[in-house]
Design a protein around this motif. Structure first.
Motif, PDB file in Angstrom:
ATOM      1  N   ASP A  58      -0.171   7.454   5.105  1.00 45.95           N
ATOM      2  CA  ASP A  58      -0.538   7.978   3.784  1.00 45.95           C
ATOM      3  C   ASP A  58       0.459   7.527   2.726  1.00 45.95           C
ATOM      4  O   ASP A  58       0.081   7.171   1.609  1.00 45.95           O
ATOM      5  CB  ASP A  58      -0.652   9.503   3.813  1.00 45.95           C
ATOM      6  N   GLU A  61      -0.154   3.906   1.783  1.00 45.30           N
ATOM      7  CA  GLU A  61      -1.247   3.763   0.821  1.00 45.30           C
ATOM      8  C   GLU A  61      -0.786   4.139  -0.591  1.00 45.30           C
ATOM      9  O   GLU A  61      -1.152   3.483  -1.567  1.00 45.30           O
ATOM     10  CB  GLU A  61      -2.450   4.612   1.228  1.00 45.30           C
ATOM     11  N   LYS A  64       1.158   1.286  -1.944  1.00 43.34           N
ATOM     12  CA  LYS A  64       0.256   0.214  -2.381  1.00 43.34           C
ATOM     13  C   LYS A  64      -0.290   0.520  -3.774  1.00 43.34           C
ATOM     14  O   LYS A  64      -0.349  -0.356  -4.636  1.00 43.34           O
ATOM     15  CB  LYS A  64      -0.914   0.060  -1.412  1.00 43.34           C
TER      16      LYS A  64
END
Length: 80
Positions: A58, A61, A64
Motif C-alpha cells: 500500500d 502505491e 507511486k
C-alpha cells in the motif's frame, strides 16, 4: 543535530521545492522530502527498497502516486 543545522536544511529543502515545483509550502516540502529520500534509497540500496515495497504494498502505491504528482507539478512549473 543542532537547531541551526535543522533550520539551514529546512531552508535548503524549501528552496529546492520552490525551484522544482514553483512554490514551497509545508505540504509540498513534506512530499518532496519523502520523494527525495525514497529516490535516494532506491538508488543506493535497491534491495532494501524492494523489500520495503514487498512488505508494504500500500505504501508502494502511495509512493507511486506521490512521484507522479511531483512529476506533474514539475512539468507544469517548467512549462510556465
Amino acid at each position: 543535530m543542532d537547531e541551526q543545522l535543522k533550520q539551514q536544511l529546512d531552508g535548503l529543502l524549501e528552496k529546492y521545492t520552490e525551484l522544482l515545483l514553483g512554490e514551497g509550502d509545508e505540504a509540498l516540502k513534506e512530499k518532496v522530502q519523502a520523494w527525495a529520500l525514497y529516490t535516494h534509497i532506491s538508488k543506493s540500496m535497491p534491495p532494501l527498497v524492494k523489500h520495503w515495497n514487498e512488505q508494504y504494498p500500500d505504501a508502494k502505491e502511495k509512493m507511486k502516486e506521490l512521484v507522479t504528482e511531483i512529476q506533474a507539478l514539475n512539468k507544469k512549473h517548467r512549462s510556465q
